[in-house]
Scaffold this motif. Structure first.
Motif, mmCIF file in Angstrom:
data_model
loop_
_atom_site.group_PDB
_atom_site.id
_atom_site.type_symbol
_atom_site.label_atom_id
_atom_site.label_comp_id
_atom_site.label_asym_id
_atom_site.label_seq_id
_atom_site.Cartn_x
_atom_site.Cartn_y
_atom_site.Cartn_z
ATOM 1 N N ARG A 257 -25.384 33.806 -16.876
ATOM 2 C CA ARG A 257 -25.111 32.882 -17.626
ATOM 3 C C ARG A 257 -23.848 32.714 -17.747
ATOM 4 O O ARG A 257 -23.323 31.366 -17.675
ATOM 5 N N LEU A 258 -22.937 33.581 -17.563
ATOM 6 C CA LEU A 258 -21.412 33.208 -17.329
ATOM 7 C C LEU A 258 -20.901 32.516 -16.169
ATOM 8 O O LEU A 258 -20.246 31.640 -16.325
ATOM 9 N N VAL A 259 -21.897 32.716 -15.234
ATOM 10 C CA VAL A 259 -21.563 32.037 -13.806
ATOM 11 C C VAL A 259 -21.998 30.785 -14.110
ATOM 12 O O VAL A 259 -20.825 29.825 -13.813
ATOM 13 N N SER A 260 -22.827 30.274 -14.738
ATOM 14 C CA SER A 260 -23.394 28.996 -15.398
ATOM 15 C C SER A 260 -22.307 28.362 -16.105
ATOM 16 O O SER A 260 -21.793 27.170 -15.766
ATOM 17 N N GLN A 261 -21.839 28.982 -16.938
ATOM 18 C CA GLN A 261 -20.926 28.394 -18.299
ATOM 19 C C GLN A 261 -19.387 28.461 -17.328
ATOM 20 O O GLN A 261 -18.677 27.446 -17.862
ATOM 21 N N GLY A 262 -19.279 29.143 -16.405
ATOM 22 C CA GLY A 262 -17.936 29.034 -15.773
ATOM 23 C C GLY A 262 -17.945 27.838 -14.813
ATOM 24 O O GLY A 262 -16.667 27.293 -14.554
ATOM 25 N N LEU A 263 -19.105 27.037 -14.780
ATOM 26 C CA LEU A 263 -18.953 25.608 -14.106
ATOM 27 C C LEU A 263 -18.751 24.583 -15.297
ATOM 28 O O LEU A 263 -18.560 23.588 -14.723
ATOM 29 N N ASP A 264 -18.752 24.885 -16.437
ATOM 30 C CA ASP A 264 -18.536 24.005 -17.446
ATOM 31 C C ASP A 264 -17.514 24.306 -18.241
ATOM 32 O O ASP A 264 -17.190 23.318 -19.217
ATOM 33 N N ARG A 265 -17.211 25.447 -18.398
ATOM 34 C CA ARG A 265 -16.043 25.448 -19.604
ATOM 35 C C ARG A 265 -14.878 26.691 -18.879
ATOM 36 O O ARG A 265 -15.295 27.126 -17.929
ATOM 37 N N ARG A 266 -13.454 26.864 -19.192
ATOM 38 C CA ARG A 266 -12.818 27.960 -18.834
ATOM 39 C C ARG A 266 -13.147 29.155 -19.576
ATOM 40 O O ARG A 266 -13.210 29.319 -20.611
ATOM 41 N N LEU A 267 -13.538 30.430 -18.583
ATOM 42 C CA LEU A 267 -14.057 31.287 -19.364
ATOM 43 C C LEU A 267 -13.052 32.169 -19.927
ATOM 44 O O LEU A 267 -11.772 31.954 -19.475
ATOM 45 N N GLY A 268 -12.882 33.086 -20.898
ATOM 46 C CA GLY A 268 -11.950 33.789 -21.542
ATOM 47 C C GLY A 268 -11.541 35.125 -20.310
ATOM 48 O O GLY A 268 -12.476 35.119 -19.520
ATOM 49 N N PHE A 269 -10.367 35.540 -20.847
ATOM 50 C CA PHE A 269 -10.061 36.622 -19.908
ATOM 51 C C PHE A 269 -11.064 37.860 -19.709
ATOM 52 O O PHE A 269 -11.326 38.211 -18.557
ATOM 53 N N ALA A 270 -11.570 38.356 -20.779
ATOM 54 C CA ALA A 270 -12.612 39.234 -20.894
ATOM 55 C C ALA A 270 -13.780 39.110 -19.901
ATOM 56 O O ALA A 270 -14.275 39.696 -19.277
ATOM 57 N N GLU A 271 -14.207 37.615 -19.982
ATOM 58 C CA GLU A 271 -15.504 37.099 -19.515
ATOM 59 C C GLU A 271 -15.082 37.273 -18.046
ATOM 60 O O GLU A 271 -15.780 37.721 -17.080
ATOM 61 N N ARG A 272 -13.960 36.732 -17.506
ATOM 62 C CA ARG A 272 -13.794 36.545 -16.121
ATOM 63 C C ARG A 272 -13.494 37.956 -15.518
ATOM 64 O O ARG A 272 -13.959 38.420 -14.602
ATOM 65 N N LEU A 273 -13.112 38.887 -16.426
ATOM 66 C CA LEU A 273 -12.587 40.345 -15.838
ATOM 67 C C LEU A 273 -14.316 40.944 -15.759
ATOM 68 O O LEU A 273 -14.481 41.595 -14.643
ATOM 69 N N GLY A 274 -15.000 40.743 -16.802
ATOM 70 C CA GLY A 274 -16.414 41.451 -16.605
ATOM 71 C C GLY A 274 -17.247 40.962 -15.452
ATOM 72 O O GLY A 274 -17.952 41.689 -14.576
ATOM 73 N N LEU A 275 -16.956 39.357 -15.122
ATOM 74 C CA LEU A 275 -17.651 38.851 -14.197
ATOM 75 C C LEU A 275 -17.317 39.469 -12.802
ATOM 76 O O LEU A 275 -18.067 39.762 -11.981
ATOM 77 N N ARG A 276 -15.961 39.760 -12.601
ATOM 78 C CA ARG A 276 -15.362 40.102 -11.263
ATOM 79 C C ARG A 276 -15.591 41.402 -11.154
ATOM 80 O O ARG A 276 -16.333 41.712 -9.925
ATOM 81 N N LEU A 277 -15.797 42.388 -12.025
ATOM 82 C CA LEU A 277 -16.218 43.882 -11.866
ATOM 83 C C LEU A 277 -17.751 43.668 -11.597
ATOM 84 O O LEU A 277 -17.947 44.521 -10.373
ATOM 85 N N HIS A 278 -18.351 43.035 -12.132
ATOM 86 C CA HIS A 278 -19.837 43.089 -11.799
ATOM 87 C C HIS A 278 -20.231 42.449 -10.386
ATOM 88 O O HIS A 278 -20.935 43.029 -9.500
ATOM 89 N N LEU A 279 -19.561 41.436 -9.898
ATOM 90 C CA LEU A 279 -19.687 40.695 -8.759
ATOM 91 C C LEU A 279 -19.357 41.531 -7.726
ATOM 92 O O LEU A 279 -19.821 41.594 -6.615
ATOM 93 N N MET A 280 -18.366 42.528 -7.782
ATOM 94 C CA MET A 280 -17.765 43.390 -6.822
ATOM 95 C C MET A 280 -18.821 44.342 -6.379
ATOM 96 O O MET A 280 -19.017 44.444 -5.186
ATOM 97 N N ILE A 281 -19.824 44.585 -7.304
ATOM 98 C CA ILE A 281 -20.699 45.601 -6.949
ATOM 99 C C ILE A 281 -22.264 45.146 -6.844
ATOM 100 O O ILE A 281 -23.072 46.031 -6.658
#
Lengths: 55, 178
Positions: free
Chosen positions: A9-33
């Motif tokens: 959901r966040l990946v999709s929303q990231g294409l439509d709006r600027r994600l907040g800091f916590a969202e970007r961080l959570g996303l990056r941590l998840h994508l790493m693994i």
């Protein structure tokens, strides 16, 4: 830790709006693994590119 | 903030619980509650003299919920939840982990690929497709799309998310092969 469902959901929303800091961080941590979500993200970027070229 | 406004805002959690129970979808619940609160603030005069704010607000909310259900049934017979259920298990893991697509850029050189993409687009519910094409093909910003389609930003993101999920599945099944 974000679930894959939330990440998709966040990946999709990231294409439509600027994600907040916590969202970007959570996303990056998840994508790493998580290969599945990493593939998903690439596919979303590809989809955007493909639709732009649709005539 | 006026006293009335504070009291109305204070009922938000109750209304959200009420709406979620009815609609079974957090995003639509948030949308109807937002609409209700806005309507309530605009209609303060109508409340004057009544004793119970919660009862009055719930009355407005019920109408908004009915409208939302009507809107949703006009749009798509299968709700968001069905698709999500198909894609993710109860803990939010992929049922079927997305695997890498082989050389996607090569597809962009092929006419047949774009024909397939159009077929996939045609499978989307009308409004979902409209939102998606406004965003991705015409490059509109989300707030412009919301205005155009008369929906809230949250609803707009849901439409775009749904469109992308369906299109990904469709391309995977019909082009990138499994």
């Amino acid at each position: 830790m974000l679930s894959c469902k939330e990440v998709s959901r966040l990946v999709s929303q990231g294409l439509d709006r600027r994600l907040g800091f916590a969202e970007r961080l959570g996303l990056r941590l998840h994508l790493m693994i998580c290969d599945g979500c990493t593939n998903f993200k690439k596919q979303m970027e590809f989809l955007r590119k493909a639709v732009k070229q649709l005539e | 903030m006026s006293d009335f406004r504070t009291r109305v805002e204070g009922e938000r959690p109750y209304l959200l619980r009420f709406a979620s129970l009815q609609l079974r979808d957090r995003h639509s619940a948030e949308d109807v509650v937002q609409e209700t609160l806005l309507a309530a603030l605009a209609g303060e005069a109508a409340f004057a003299g009544r004793s119970n704010l919660r009862t009055w607000l719930t009355g407005i909310l019920k109408h908004k919920i009915v409208d939302a259900i009507r809107r949703a049934s006009r749009e798509a017979p299968s709700a968001d939840e069905d698709l999500m259920e198909e894609l993710f298990d109860e803990s939010g893991h992929w049922r079927d982990m997305p695997s890498a697509w082989a050389d996607p850029d090569a597809a962009l050189e092929q006419k047949e690929f774009f024909a397939k993409l159009e077929e996939c687009l045609a499978r989307l519910p009308a409004r979902t497709a409209q939102a998606f094409m406004l965003r991705e093909h015409l490059g509109f910003e989300t707030d412009e799309i919301c205005k155009e389609l008369g929906v809230t930003a949250t609803h707009c993101w849901v439409l775009l998310y749904r469109a992308r999920m369906v299109l990904r599945l469709c391309l995977e099944q019909n082009w990138f092969g499994k």
